[in-house]
Design a protein around this motif. Structure first.
Motif, PDB file in Angstrom:
ATOM      1  N   MET A   1       5.954  15.627   1.886  1.00 60.50           N
ATOM      2  CA  MET A   1       4.691  14.883   1.743  1.00 60.50           C
ATOM      3  C   MET A   1       4.957  13.548   1.034  1.00 60.50           C
ATOM      4  SD  MET A   1       1.182  16.237  -0.006  1.00 60.50           S
ATOM      5  CE  MET A   1      -0.198  15.152  -0.266  1.00 60.50           C
ATOM      6  N   GLU A   2       4.288  12.521   1.535  1.00 70.14           N
ATOM      7  CA  GLU A   2       4.499  11.196   0.968  1.00 70.14           C
ATOM      8  C   GLU A   2       3.901  11.119  -0.428  1.00 70.14           C
ATOM      9  OE1 GLU A   2       3.589   6.573   2.177  1.00 70.14           O
ATOM     10  OE2 GLU A   2       2.938   8.208   3.446  1.00 70.14           O
ATOM     11  N   ASN A   3       4.617  10.490  -1.329  1.00 68.38           N
ATOM     12  CA  ASN A   3       4.128  10.300  -2.683  1.00 68.38           C
ATOM     13  C   ASN A   3       3.209   9.075  -2.698  1.00 68.38           C
ATOM     14  OD1 ASN A   3       3.659   9.937  -5.348  1.00 68.38           O
ATOM     15  ND2 ASN A   3       5.789   9.553  -5.920  1.00 68.38           N
ATOM     16  N   ILE A   4       1.883   9.332  -2.773  1.00 66.17           N
ATOM     17  CA  ILE A   4       0.947   8.218  -2.673  1.00 66.17           C
ATOM     18  C   ILE A   4       0.941   7.343  -3.913  1.00 66.17           C
ATOM     19  CG2 ILE A   4      -0.581   9.347  -1.008  1.00 66.17           C
ATOM     20  CD1 ILE A   4      -2.432  10.028  -3.384  1.00 66.17           C
ATOM     21  N   ASP A   5       1.565   7.854  -5.000  1.00 65.99           N
ATOM     22  CA  ASP A   5       1.616   7.054  -6.211  1.00 65.99           C
ATOM     23  C   ASP A   5       2.886   6.200  -6.254  1.00 65.99           C
ATOM     24  OD1 ASP A   5       0.431   6.162  -8.534  1.00 65.99           O
ATOM     25  OD2 ASP A   5       1.607   7.540  -9.771  1.00 65.99           O
ATOM     26  N   ALA A   6       3.701   6.288  -5.200  1.00 69.49           N
ATOM     27  CA  ALA A   6       4.939   5.517  -5.170  1.00 69.49           C
ATOM     28  C   ALA A   6       4.626   4.045  -4.961  1.00 69.49           C
ATOM     29  CB  ALA A   6       5.823   6.033  -4.046  1.00 69.49           C
ATOM     30  N   ALA A   7       5.623   3.191  -5.269  1.00 78.82           N
ATOM     31  CA  ALA A   7       5.441   1.750  -5.072  1.00 78.82           C
ATOM     32  C   ALA A   7       4.984   1.480  -3.644  1.00 78.82           C
ATOM     33  CB  ALA A   7       6.749   1.033  -5.362  1.00 78.82           C
ATOM     34  N   GLY A   8       3.993   0.627  -3.515  1.00 79.46           N
ATOM     35  CA  GLY A   8       3.436   0.327  -2.197  1.00 79.46           C
ATOM     36  C   GLY A   8       2.228   1.168  -1.857  1.00 79.46           C
ATOM     37  N   GLY A   9       1.927   2.167  -2.698  1.00 76.34           N
ATOM     38  CA  GLY A   9       0.755   3.019  -2.467  1.00 76.34           C
ATOM     39  C   GLY A   9      -0.470   2.504  -3.215  1.00 76.34           C
ATOM     40  N   ARG A  10      -1.623   2.985  -2.822  1.00 73.62           N
ATOM     41  CA  ARG A  10      -2.875   2.466  -3.399  1.00 73.62           C
ATOM     42  C   ARG A  10      -3.009   2.802  -4.889  1.00 73.62           C
ATOM     43  NH1 ARG A  10      -8.428   1.234  -0.872  1.00 73.62           N
ATOM     44  NH2 ARG A  10      -9.618   0.802  -2.738  1.00 73.62           N
ATOM     45  N   GLU A  11      -2.686   4.054  -5.249  1.00 74.57           N
ATOM     46  CA  GLU A  11      -2.854   4.433  -6.654  1.00 74.57           C
ATOM     47  C   GLU A  11      -1.926   3.624  -7.553  1.00 74.57           C
ATOM     48  OE1 GLU A  11      -2.815   8.582  -7.483  1.00 74.57           O
ATOM     49  OE2 GLU A  11      -4.260   9.039  -5.902  1.00 74.57           O
ATOM     50  N   TRP A  12      -0.725   3.439  -7.063  1.00 69.60           N
ATOM     51  CA  TRP A  12       0.251   2.613  -7.794  1.00 69.60           C
ATOM     52  C   TRP A  12      -0.299   1.205  -7.983  1.00 69.60           C
ATOM     53  CZ3 TRP A  12       2.516  -1.623  -5.309  1.00 69.60           C
ATOM     54  CH2 TRP A  12       3.564  -2.244  -5.981  1.00 69.60           C
ATOM     55  N   PHE A  13      -0.884   0.644  -6.936  1.00 65.20           N
ATOM     56  CA  PHE A  13      -1.416  -0.708  -7.028  1.00 65.20           C
ATOM     57  C   PHE A  13      -2.622  -0.756  -7.966  1.00 65.20           C
ATOM     58  CE2 PHE A  13      -3.900  -4.372  -5.708  1.00 65.20           C
ATOM     59  CZ  PHE A  13      -2.931  -5.358  -5.755  1.00 65.20           C
ATOM     60  N   GLU A  14      -3.430   0.296  -7.940  1.00 66.70           N
ATOM     61  CA  GLU A  14      -4.600   0.321  -8.820  1.00 66.70           C
ATOM     62  C   GLU A  14      -4.186   0.348 -10.298  1.00 66.70           C
ATOM     63  OE1 GLU A  14      -6.899   3.539  -7.217  1.00 66.70           O
ATOM     64  OE2 GLU A  14      -8.066   2.189  -5.919  1.00 66.70           O
ATOM     65  N   ARG A  15      -3.015   0.935 -10.569  1.00 68.58           N
ATOM     66  CA  ARG A  15      -2.518   0.908 -11.953  1.00 68.58           C
ATOM     67  C   ARG A  15      -2.172  -0.532 -12.360  1.00 68.58           C
ATOM     68  NH1 ARG A  15       2.150   3.393 -12.816  1.00 68.58           N
ATOM     69  NH2 ARG A  15       2.529   4.321 -10.784  1.00 68.58           N
ATOM     70  N   TYR A  16      -1.625  -1.276 -11.411  1.00 74.27           N
ATOM     71  CA  TYR A  16      -1.333  -2.691 -11.665  1.00 74.27           C
ATOM     72  C   TYR A  16      -2.631  -3.454 -11.954  1.00 74.27           C
ATOM     73  CZ  TYR A  16      -0.300  -7.557 -10.420  1.00 74.27           C
ATOM     74  OH  TYR A  16      -0.207  -8.930 -10.415  1.00 74.27           O
ATOM     75  N   LEU A  17      -3.637  -3.213 -11.123  1.00 80.26           N
ATOM     76  CA  LEU A  17      -4.915  -3.918 -11.323  1.00 80.26           C
ATOM     77  C   LEU A  17      -5.577  -3.515 -12.632  1.00 80.26           C
ATOM     78  CD1 LEU A  17      -6.924  -4.195  -7.994  1.00 80.26           C
ATOM     79  CD2 LEU A  17      -5.495  -5.884  -9.131  1.00 80.26           C
ATOM     80  N   ASP A  18      -5.508  -2.228 -12.974  1.00 83.37           N
ATOM     81  CA  ASP A  18      -6.086  -1.774 -14.252  1.00 83.37           C
ATOM     82  C   ASP A  18      -5.443  -2.516 -15.417  1.00 83.37           C
ATOM     83  OD1 ASP A  18      -7.864  -0.039 -13.162  1.00 83.37           O
ATOM     84  OD2 ASP A  18      -6.673   1.770 -13.506  1.00 83.37           O
ATOM     85  N   ALA A  19      -4.127  -2.644 -15.364  1.00 78.76           N
ATOM     86  CA  ALA A  19      -3.420  -3.350 -16.435  1.00 78.76           C
ATOM     87  C   ALA A  19      -3.869  -4.810 -16.478  1.00 78.76           C
ATOM     88  CB  ALA A  19      -1.905  -3.256 -16.213  1.00 78.76           C
ATOM     89  N   PHE A  20      -3.995  -5.410 -15.303  1.00 81.27           N
ATOM     90  CA  PHE A  20      -4.412  -6.812 -15.251  1.00 81.27           C
ATOM     91  C   PHE A  20      -5.823  -6.969 -15.806  1.00 81.27           C
ATOM     92  CE2 PHE A  20      -6.151 -10.620 -13.427  1.00 81.27           C
ATOM     93  CZ  PHE A  20      -5.104 -11.522 -13.525  1.00 81.27           C
ATOM     94  N   ASN A  21      -6.728  -6.102 -15.355  1.00 85.98           N
ATOM     95  CA  ASN A  21      -8.132  -6.224 -15.773  1.00 85.98           C
ATOM     96  C   ASN A  21      -8.323  -5.951 -17.266  1.00 85.98           C
ATOM     97  OD1 ASN A  21      -9.291  -7.013 -13.347  1.00 85.98           O
ATOM     98  ND2 ASN A  21      -9.524  -4.901 -12.624  1.00 85.98           N
ATOM     99  N   ASN A  22      -7.376  -5.231 -17.866  1.00 84.22           N
ATOM    100  CA  ASN A  22      -7.465  -4.921 -19.298  1.00 84.22           C
ATOM    101  C   ASN A  22      -6.598  -5.837 -20.156  1.00 84.22           C
ATOM    102  OD1 ASN A  22      -9.345  -2.589 -19.515  1.00 84.22           O
ATOM    103  ND2 ASN A  22      -7.910  -1.732 -18.027  1.00 84.22           N
ATOM    104  N   ASN A  23      -6.163  -6.964 -19.557  1.00 82.86           N
ATOM    105  CA  ASN A  23      -5.315  -7.921 -20.285  1.00 82.86           C
ATOM    106  C   ASN A  23      -4.081  -7.252 -20.890  1.00 82.86           C
ATOM    107  OD1 ASN A  23      -7.296  -9.713 -19.637  1.00 82.86           O
ATOM    108  ND2 ASN A  23      -7.968 -10.112 -21.743  1.00 82.86           N
ATOM    109  N   ASP A  24      -3.569  -6.246 -20.190  1.00 78.55           N
ATOM    110  CA  ASP A  24      -2.355  -5.547 -20.634  1.00 78.55           C
ATOM    111  C   ASP A  24      -1.152  -6.288 -20.043  1.00 78.55           C
ATOM    112  OD1 ASP A  24      -0.231  -3.898 -21.135  1.00 78.55           O
ATOM    113  OD2 ASP A  24      -1.073  -2.126 -20.143  1.00 78.55           O
TER     114      ASP A  24
END
Lengths: 136, 137
Positions: A1-24
């Motif tokens: 099964m594909e790891n959806i949290d891997a680089a290039g996946g949506r959840e992984w990208f949402e972690r990037y956006l969360d960090a950005f939106n929180n000035n992290d």
């Protein structure tokens, strides 16, 4: 099964956006390759340190929030449609798209394309404006 | 069965070859296209009419720089090269003289339903002119 949290996946990208939106700054810059190139609408930058320096300057003047509308990703490319909301806390007379005053809100829809390297880090980030929802 | 990326390559080939009869088979009947100049085209006929007019004055070749899809949406970076075949003072991206070339890199999202494109949205990342008078012989 594909790891959806891997680089290039949506959840992984949402972690990037969360960090950005929180000035992290440490959090979001951890997604950047050492030689990352950033082609934004306000600046062209190279390297994580330059990007962080730029956004520290930006975040002193405004609150930026990114909402993810469309996501398509692979191990080599990520393409997103985002709504960017800028709430200006200070006057910014030489803001690239036009002078802004404290209290102004600018909203745009942008298409961003990211290139990834084999380690799953961004090597190139390019942004283009699709439309303006609110000028100020 | 072709993958969305393979089907997209076929679509771009069809576009480059100006095979409009085949081109419309890629579109839903109620297709909406917002091109990089902000112009909205609704319906297959509107798209064919628009590009027929553009192609009368300028040859356009599209190359796929990158393409990724999850089956419901396809995102592509496209490089379009327009070469003016005649003077076109009212060309949508700006006036062109015969021989002028315009390069446009754009980011495009295609919404897909039942294998057809239902919505296409393009944003221009880079626009570069090469005027005929500046081109090497």
């Amino acid at each position: 099964m594909e790891n959806i949290d891997a680089a290039g996946g949506r959840e992984w990208f949402e972690r990037y956006l969360d960090a950005f939106n929180n000035n992290d700054f440490n959090g979001f810059s951890a997604f950047y390759a050492p030689d990352v190139e950033f082609y934004g609408q306000a600046a062209n930058l190279k390297g994580p340190a330059e990007i962080v320096k730029f956004y520290r300057m930006v975040m002193e003047r405004l609150d930026e929030h990114i909402e993810l509308k469309t996501f398509v990703g692979s191990k080599t490319h990520v393409a997103v449609e985002i709504v960017t909301t800028l709430d200006f806390r200070k006057d910014w007379p030489d803001f690239a798209p036009g002078p802004m005053k404290a209290g102004d809100r600018r909203q745009t829809v942008n298409f961003i394309f990211y290139d990834l390297n084999a380690e799953g880090l961004f090597t190139r980030i390019r942004s283009s404006r699709y439309c303006v929802i609110r000028e100020r | 069965m072709m993958s969305p990326e393979e089907r997209f390559a076929d679509y771009i080939d069809t576009f480059n070859n100006r095979n409009y009869e085949k081109l419309i088979t890629f579109y839903s009947p109620d297709i909406k296209l917002m091109n990089g100049t902000g112009r909205e085209l609704i319906g297959r006929d509107a798209i064919v009419d628009c590009y027929t007019k553009v192609n009368e004055r300028a040859s356009r070749k599209i190359a796929i720089c990158a393409c990724v899809s999850d089956g419901q949406t396809l995102a592509a970076e496209l490089k379009s090269t327009f070469t003016a075949m005649q003077d076109a003072p009212d060309f949508p991206s700006g006036p062109m003289a015969k021989g002028d070339q315009l390069y446009i890199n754009s980011f495009v999202f295609y919404d897909i339903a039942d294998g057809l494109y239902v919505k296409i949205r393009a944003a221009i990342f880079e626009r570069r002119w090469m005027r005929a008078e500046d081109r090497p012989e």
